[in-house]
Structures are given as C-alpha cells and as structure tokens.
Enzyme design. Structure first.
Site, PDB file in Angstrom:
ATOM      1  N   HIS A 337       0.850  -1.193   0.000  1.00 23.73           N
ATOM      2  CA  HIS A 337       0.000   0.000   0.000  1.00 23.73           C
ATOM      3  C   HIS A 337       0.886   1.242   0.000  1.00 23.73           C
ATOM      4  O   HIS A 337       1.913   1.290   0.680  1.00 23.73           O
ATOM      5  CB  HIS A 337      -0.882  -0.003   1.252  1.00 23.73           C
ATOM      6  CG  HIS A 337      -1.652   1.268   1.473  1.00 23.73           C
ATOM      7  ND1 HIS A 337      -2.653   1.684   0.625  1.00 23.73           N
ATOM      8  CD2 HIS A 337      -1.569   2.210   2.450  1.00 23.73           C
ATOM      9  CE1 HIS A 337      -3.155   2.823   1.064  1.00 23.73           C
ATOM     10  NE2 HIS A 337      -2.523   3.171   2.167  1.00 23.73           N
ATOM     11  N   ASN A 338       0.492   2.267  -0.781  1.00 20.10           N
ATOM     12  CA  ASN A 338       1.289   3.510  -0.854  1.00 20.10           C
ATOM     13  C   ASN A 338       2.772   3.184  -0.962  1.00 20.10           C
ATOM     14  O   ASN A 338       3.604   3.667  -0.193  1.00 20.10           O
ATOM     15  CB  ASN A 338       1.022   4.394   0.366  1.00 20.10           C
ATOM     16  CG  ASN A 338      -0.344   5.069   0.315  1.00 20.10           C
ATOM     17  OD1 ASN A 338      -1.089   4.924  -0.664  1.00 20.10           O
ATOM     18  ND2 ASN A 338      -0.701   5.794   1.354  1.00 20.10           N
ATOM     19  N   GLU A 367       1.414   0.116  -5.519  1.00 24.21           N
ATOM     20  CA  GLU A 367       0.447   1.190  -5.722  1.00 24.21           C
ATOM     21  C   GLU A 367       1.135   2.457  -6.222  1.00 24.21           C
ATOM     22  O   GLU A 367       2.212   2.822  -5.734  1.00 24.21           O
ATOM     23  CB  GLU A 367      -0.298   1.494  -4.425  1.00 24.21           C
ATOM     24  CG  GLU A 367      -1.413   2.525  -4.613  1.00 24.21           C
ATOM     25  CD  GLU A 367      -2.188   2.796  -3.334  1.00 24.21           C
ATOM     26  OE1 GLU A 367      -3.285   3.366  -3.443  1.00 24.21           O
ATOM     27  OE2 GLU A 367      -1.702   2.456  -2.241  1.00 24.21           O
ATOM     28  N   ASP A 369       0.124   6.421  -6.729  1.00 26.03           N
ATOM     29  CA  ASP A 369      -0.837   7.488  -6.449  1.00 26.03           C
ATOM     30  C   ASP A 369      -0.473   8.668  -7.355  1.00 26.03           C
ATOM     31  O   ASP A 369       0.460   9.417  -7.066  1.00 26.03           O
ATOM     32  CB  ASP A 369      -0.721   7.870  -4.965  1.00 26.03           C
ATOM     33  CG  ASP A 369      -1.970   8.552  -4.454  1.00 26.03           C
ATOM     34  OD1 ASP A 369      -2.761   9.018  -5.284  1.00 26.03           O
ATOM     35  OD2 ASP A 369      -2.140   8.640  -3.226  1.00 26.03           O
ATOM     36  N   HIS A 382       1.537  11.328  -1.918  1.00 25.17           N
ATOM     37  CA  HIS A 382       0.293  11.179  -1.174  1.00 25.17           C
ATOM     38  C   HIS A 382      -0.428  12.529  -1.207  1.00 25.17           C
ATOM     39  O   HIS A 382      -0.017  13.470  -0.535  1.00 25.17           O
ATOM     40  CB  HIS A 382       0.579  10.739   0.262  1.00 25.17           C
ATOM     41  CG  HIS A 382      -0.591  10.082   0.920  1.00 25.17           C
ATOM     42  ND1 HIS A 382      -0.814  10.113   2.268  1.00 25.17           N
ATOM     43  CD2 HIS A 382      -1.626   9.358   0.401  1.00 25.17           C
ATOM     44  CE1 HIS A 382      -1.913   9.441   2.552  1.00 25.17           C
ATOM     45  NE2 HIS A 382      -2.418   8.980   1.439  1.00 25.17           N
ATOM     46  N   GLU A 416      -3.913   4.709  -8.576  1.00 23.11           N
ATOM     47  CA  GLU A 416      -4.884   5.618  -7.983  1.00 23.11           C
ATOM     48  C   GLU A 416      -4.737   6.915  -8.767  1.00 23.11           C
ATOM     49  O   GLU A 416      -3.790   7.677  -8.564  1.00 23.11           O
ATOM     50  CB  GLU A 416      -4.636   5.820  -6.486  1.00 23.11           C
ATOM     51  CG  GLU A 416      -5.776   6.581  -5.833  1.00 23.11           C
ATOM     52  CD  GLU A 416      -5.650   6.639  -4.315  1.00 23.11           C
ATOM     53  OE1 GLU A 416      -6.083   7.662  -3.751  1.00 23.11           O
ATOM     54  OE2 GLU A 416      -5.122   5.696  -3.709  1.00 23.11           O
TER      55      GLU A 416
END
Length: 784
Positions: A337-338, A367, A369, A382, A416
């Site tokens: 994640h992230n 991931e 973003d 983020h 994302e």
C-alpha cells in the site's frame, strides 16, 4: 594481531584497501586438529591482501553538498570506516552486513538528480537494508569506481556465503579482537570479562576468574595461544548437541552412515537412505580421515545441524513447488500500500527506492498514487500532504528494472489516478514505451476470456489495475458499441477508517473522473469497480471487475459474512488497504482477510511490525514468488468453509503441534550500552483461523544472550493447518516496561520440518541476523 577466519576466494585488487592479518596467529589451532573450525578457515580469507591506504570518494547529498570523504575497510573484513578531511569531524563506521547491494552508475534518485551525465561511469551507490538512506559516491576515475564496486560485491558475497558456524566464529573472533585493548594478543582477567560482555554474557568476577584459571595452563595470569582456543571451546560447547549425538554415535564414538540414517528417520522424520547419509557426511564432516570412513564426528554433526538444508524451513519449499497454472485469483498475492512512501503518510519522503525494496522482497502488487505534475509530467505522492514527489516515469523505469529480480511472476500496477486527461495520456505513453511488450494490453488468447490467466502464463508481465471506460467485452464488440465517453465515476480510497454517517447523506455526490482512452484500454484483467454487495457482484460483474475494501469494511465482512466473502473471492479479486487514519503508516492484521480468501491484502511495506513479519512469513515459501496457492476448499464456488464457525469439511484436519524450545545462541544486544546484557525469553505463536490463534512463552534467562538454555515444552491444537503460520519471537525481558524485540522467524505450519531444528532469526527489517538462532524440537501429529 587477531586472525579473522573468513572463507572465500580473494577479491580483485581494488581501491578498497586492506591488509589482512597473518594466517598463523595465536587463535589458530595446531595442525591435526579435527575441529570444524579448521574446515571453516580452509576456504581462504574475506578480501585481498591489498595496500591499507583506503581512498577518497566524493559523497553526494544535493547539488551543492558534495564533499570528499576518506573510506577504507577495517581489518575485520566487515566494517567500513570513513572520515572527513576536517579533523574535528567524527569518524563513522557501518557494517558490510547492513548493505543490501552496490549499484554502479547514476542509478539512485540522488545521483540522477544531483549529478551530470558525464560522471555516470565514476558514480556508484551503496544501498542499505531498512530505512537507512543510500550512500551516493563519486570516484576519481571510472576504473577506481569499478574497483570499489567489484571489491564490495566480492566481500558481500563472501560474507553471505559463510556457513552459520563460520559466521559465529567470525563474530566471536571480532569480539576477541575488540576485547584485547592493548593489542598484545593476550587476554587478562579484565579483558576476559570485557569479551564476555561483548558476546552478550554477563558473569561476576568470580566466574571470570574461574574461567581464566581453568584455561591458564601456564599460570601466567592471562590467556594466550592455545589457551584462548581452550577458552573458546569452553564457551561454544553445546551440551544439547552432546546428548543428541551420544544417543546415536554407536560406532567407536562416531556416527556411522547407518546411525545417521536412523537419526534422520527416527528424530527428523525424513525418508533417508544410506546415499542421503553419505551426502551429509561429504558436505558436513570437516575431518578428511573420518569422512573417508563414511563416519560423522560430533563437529560434523554440529555442522549438519547448522546447515540451511537442516533448518526448520522445508528446503523443498524454498523453490516454487506449488501449481502455478491456476487462475490468478486463486492465489494470495504479496501486496503493498502507498508503495512510494519511505516513512509516514503526511510528511515522509516518496522514493523510487521504496518500490525497489518492495519488489526485491517479492511484492507483486504495488500502488501508484498519480497526480498532475509540472511540465506535463505526472508525479507520484500522497495527495494533499507534505510528502515529497517523484516522477511517474522514473517510477515506471525503476519498476521495470527490479520487477523480476526476486520473482518471475506478474506484477500488478495499482493506479490511484487523480490526473487530468492530458497527463493520463502521458502516463499511458510512459508505460507503453518503458514496459513495452511486458505490459498486458489485450486479453491472452482468442476471444473474450471467461477467467483469469495463470501466474505461469503471465510470467514477466505487468497488469494495470485501474478504472476503465467500458466493459472488457466491448473490446470484442463493433466500434459502434465501444464507449467513447471520457467520464467515469471515481471511487477513491476513503481516508476514513469506517464509513461516516455523513457518507450516507443524499447530499454526498460522486465525483466524475475524466479518463483518457489510452489509459483505459490498458486495464484488462483488473478493472476497479465499486462494491455493491456479493449478490450484485455475482450477477452483474465480470470476473475481471474487482473492488478495493478499506480494512474496517473488509474486517466486518470477514467476521460477519466469511463464507460469502470466500465464494466472492473464488470468482473475483479483492484488494484490501489500510485505513486512512493510519497516518503513521502502521498496519493491520492480514490473517483474517486471508482467511476470507482476499488475495491482495496491501500493507505498508516500509513499516516494521508484527503484521509485516507475518506477511513475510506467509510469502517466505514457494520460491518467494509472491504467489501462494489457496487451499482447494477456497477455490470451490460451492465451498461451505467458514473460518469463524468451522463446520466439518476437508479443511478440518485437527493436528497437535509440539514445540520444545531448547536453546539460543549469539543473540544480539538490543541496548548497545556496554553494560547491557539481554535477558531473553522465547514466544511461540500460531496465527490462523480464530480457533487456532495461540501464544505461549518461556521463562526469561537472566544476563545471557550468548547461549541461554530453556528446555521448555509447548503444545498447540491446530484445526485448519493449511492456513496456520508459526512465529518464533525472542524478546529481551523487562519487568518495568514492555519487552524489547530481539528477533523473530515466521513460516507456514505446512513448511515446518520436524525433529531437532535450527531456527534462524530476522531483525526488525526482516533481514537475517548473521549468527543468531534458536534450537528447537518440533513435531506435528494427528490429534487423537
């Protein structure tokens, strides 16, 4: 000067300057000694006998901060020392054990950002394990840079190839050298006590004096030469090995091949033949005369116990051993994640290095973003926080280079997407040009697929997970039927841990995301859609349409509708991600979600914690491929399996796990203060379905991290062994506060080897502690 016995052929001549001690020192036993230490030394030394001058290198931190530093390797062959040209600056060291790799050229973010292309050949980076920042360096010439890199790589390789016994010896000899304060190759009583502190063993003055007298044959008041060897033998003597060996050494004090076969079959529960015994003797017996007689000495037996093939992890499971031809959604997939974050979610740095580290750990779903950046170049960070930004194209380049170094199996790029249509087109262009034919842009085979391809079919390939303008079926429809609208409903990951009441209000409107067709068309097998319930998904969604669940919602489904969730995951992929409230990048327990069949349980890989230890243990096996095949009853659409209620079925295989924690050796100091000694205790945990979750612990041993002994027995009931993980944890006991972590090792119950086994220990970062370990006896039997 103390000798450091390190095997390995000489490294090439290099700018790494080192004079190695003479081979014939007070710590070497006379010719004819059959101890395994003689064998461990016979392999040569850790490095070349090169000049001790060291060398100047330019250290790079920014465009304006480039300063000369003097580097050299210390004589223990595993400590790098460097200083500033300014005499008032503090000299610093770091261990070669802390290096994860050395990269030639401008491969790090810092060197690419802060140096010019013309110095490419003079640049190299030292990459560290854990969160430590890279060391970016520039040599005076390309030739010198190559020498530094090749020498460091050779030394790292030699250290990594040491046996457990050799690592122990190197560590002990290093401590002996440190304890000899006046460098006279002798140990006084105070130096003996200092040495015992260094190896994590606290004794009073009387005991230190007793040891000295016992070994001081010449009554000189100090130890030298063979007296130090005798002192070493006293310290490293392992009574538990004597007992086990004595039980089977029935041939004039040695184990015959037949004795060894009996031991392997009776104690280790292995199907062994005389040929197997002969291979072990050939590999482990240090005395050539004993080896020729096909016998195994006590020293050879100790070498066998410490050999990786005899460790607690089934060596057959270190390679890919599972069926990799099942549909992709029939596997648990190691997921991050992230992934871009090195630290927390609010102000921590973003880095391509974070992707590299995750991929090298076997992560198969990362991931990205994505946000609009300057100069029409998308960036990753983020959003709406102070985390730093990295270029999307640099990230894709890093992923391409490191995706398949640990595992050949497919990597999922989870997008994302917050970018404008224009910059989405740039994203699509970068992925197409950088990833090339490795990027899946159309279904495999002819016609519309009805299920996922297998990891085997997707070897070396990248899959894009993200939004899509239309159904995959439209790919095979006429152009008139294909969607040309750029609008798609955006279902962003929520920043709330649980659904807020306000989210249910009608005033909340879904945002529309403009989606570039070029990017949409790259989404083939992992189309992101909103979850409207299991029945809706079954009736209205294609196999390739998948949902992401925040941890709170997923946990609730796993607890209240476990069987429905498992059936959902027989047909679809599910991705779970941490709650937005975890701004410190903490993690959640992945086990309940695996129990519900969720494949992509994404964790913050940058965070050291129990949850990441368990994740690493889950994916330790099957060649660290990042893919673990689900049990058959979790791949059956009609399954009745429920991890909560545990009704009868194929999954119920009640076992009893017996664990005897016998001893530990060479535990590291937690508190680096000279006077600090570990008070170790061992915890044994079982992670799995709720009925199997358990923990038991030994008593703490006072002031002995060197060779503590427990001989404590534990028993566990395990009802669903297919999903169970066993975790060994060593802690430093503290009566006034929380215990401190020393090391741990986690592995699937199904991968345990039975009998007397060495358990390696990993540090907080998941890296092997070179000399440390547990010695246990394990047995798994059918429960009555």
């Amino acid at each position: 000067m103390w000798s450091t016995p390190l095997p390995g052929s000489s490294a090439p001549d290099a700018a790494l300057k080192l004079t190695h001690p003479d081979a014939d020192s007070a710590l070497r036993k006379p010719e004819g000694d059959t101890n395994e230490r003689k064998a461990s030394r016979s392999g040569g030394r850790c490095g070349p006998p090169v000049p001790p001058a060291g060398g100047d290198l330019l250290k790079v931190r920014s465009t304006s901060w480039k300063k000369t530093r003097f580097f050299k390797l210390q004589e223990d062959c595993k400590t790098m020392w460097h200083e500033s040209k300014k005499t008032f600056k503090t000299n610093q060291t770091f261990s070669v054990d802390d290096i994860s790799g050395v990269r030639m050229g401008r491969q790090s973010e810092g060197l690419r950002k802060y140096t010019e292309e013309q110095v490419e050949g003079r640049c190299f980076s030292i990459m560290f394990k854990g969160r430590r920042k890279n060391l970016d360096l520039i040599a005076s010439s390309e030739e010198e840079a190559k020498k530094w890199v090749s020498s460091l790589e050779k030394i790292i390789s030699n250290l990594n190839n040491l046996t457990c016994q050799q690592k122990t010896e190197h560590w002990i000899y290093s401590c002996l050298r440190k304890a000899d304060k006046n460098k006279d190759d002798k140990l006084s009583q105070s130096e003996v006590k200092n040495f015992l502190h260094l190896i994590n063993l606290d004794v009073d003055d009387n005991y230190a004096e007793m040891l000295l007298k016992k070994c001081d044959k010449l009554k000189s008041g100090y130890l030298a030469g063979e007296e130090i060897e005798h002192f070493y033998d006293l310290l490293t003597h392992r009574e538990e090995i004597d007992v086990i060996y004595g039980e089977y050494a029935k041939t004039t004090g040695f184990m015959s091949s037949e004795n060894l076969v009996e031991f392997l079959m009776k104690e280790q529960r292995e199907k062994a033949t005389l040929a197997d015994a002969h291979k072990i003797i050939e590999k482990c017996e240090p005395d050539e005369n004993v080896k020729q007689k096909k016998l195994l000495s006590k020293d050879g037996f100790l070498m066998y116990v410490h050999h990786p093939e005899a460790w607690i992890l089934n060596s057959d499971h270190k390679n890919v051993y599972q069926d990799m031809s099942q549909p992709l959604n029939h596997y648990f997939i190691s997921s991050s994640h992230n992934t871009y974050l090195m630290e927390d979610q609010l102000k921590g740095p973003s880095s391509t290095e974070a992707y590299i580290r995750a991929l090298l750990k076997g992560c198969r779903c990362v991931e990205l973003d994505c946000w609009d950046g300057d100069d029409d170049e998308p960036v990753i960070y983020h959003g709406y926080t102070l985390t730093s930004k990295i270029l999307f194209k640099d990230t894709i380049k890093a992923i391409k280079e490191y995706a398949f170094k640990t595992s050949d199996y497919p990597v999922i790029l989870s997008l994302e997407n917050h970018c404008s249509v224009k910059q989405q087109e740039v994203m699509a262009h970068h992925m197409s040009t950088i990833l090339g034919s490795a990027l899946i842009t159309a279904p495999l085979g002819d016609g519309m697929p009805t299920e996922f391809p297998s990891p085997e079919e997707l070897k070396g390939k990248f899959l894009i997970k993200g939004k899509r303008l239309n159904k995959l079926e439209a790919t095979f429809a006429t152009e008139a039927a294909a969607a040309d609208d750029t609008d798609v409903t955006e279902e962003e990951e929520s920043n709330d841990e649980e659904e807020k009441e306000e989210a249910k209000e009608s005033s909340k409107k879904k945002k529309k995301l403009k989606l570039a067709k070029e990017l949409s068309d790259m989404v083939i097998y992992c189309k992101s859609v909103h979850f409207h319930g299991f029945e809706d998904a079954r009736q209205n969604l294609g196999f390739y349409e998948m949902s992401s669940f925040k941890e709170g919602k997923a946990m609730k489904l796993a607890e209240e509708s476990a069987n429905a969730y498992i059936r959902h995951n027989v047909e679809k992929l599910s991705r779970i991600y941490p709650a937005g409230s975890r701004t410190d990048s903490s993690n959640y327990d992945p086990v309940p979600l695996w129990n519900a069949g969720c494949q992509i349980v994404a964790l913050n890989f940058q965070t050291t914690c129990t949850d990441m230890d368990v994740n690493q243990g889950k994916f330790l096996v099957n060649g660290k491929s990042g893919y673990i095949l689900k049990p058959a009853y979790m791949r059956d659409i009609a399954t009745e399996f429920d991890p909560i209620t545990l009704t009868r079925g194929d999954w119920l295989k009640h076992k009893t796990l017996h664990v005897m924690v016998i001893s530990a050796h060479q535990l590291p100091k937690v508190n680096k203060k000279k006077s600090s000694i570990v008070d170790p205790l061992v915890k044994v945990q079982v992670h799995g379905v709720p009925a199997d979750v358990a923990e038991k612990e030994t008593n703490a041993i006072d002031n002995n991290g060197f060779n503590p002994s427990w001989n404590e027995n534990f028993q566990f009931d395990v009802y669903v062994p297919d999903l169970a993980l066993v975790r060994f944890i060593v802690e430093d006991y503290d009566s006034t506060s929380d215990n401190e972590f020393v090391g741990q090792y986690t592995l699937p119950l199904s991968s345990l080897k039975m009998g007397y086994r060495h358990v390696p220990l990993l540090n907080k970062n998941g890296d092997l502690l070179p000399s440390a370990g547990l010695f246990v006896h394990v047995m798994v039997v059918d429960a009555e």
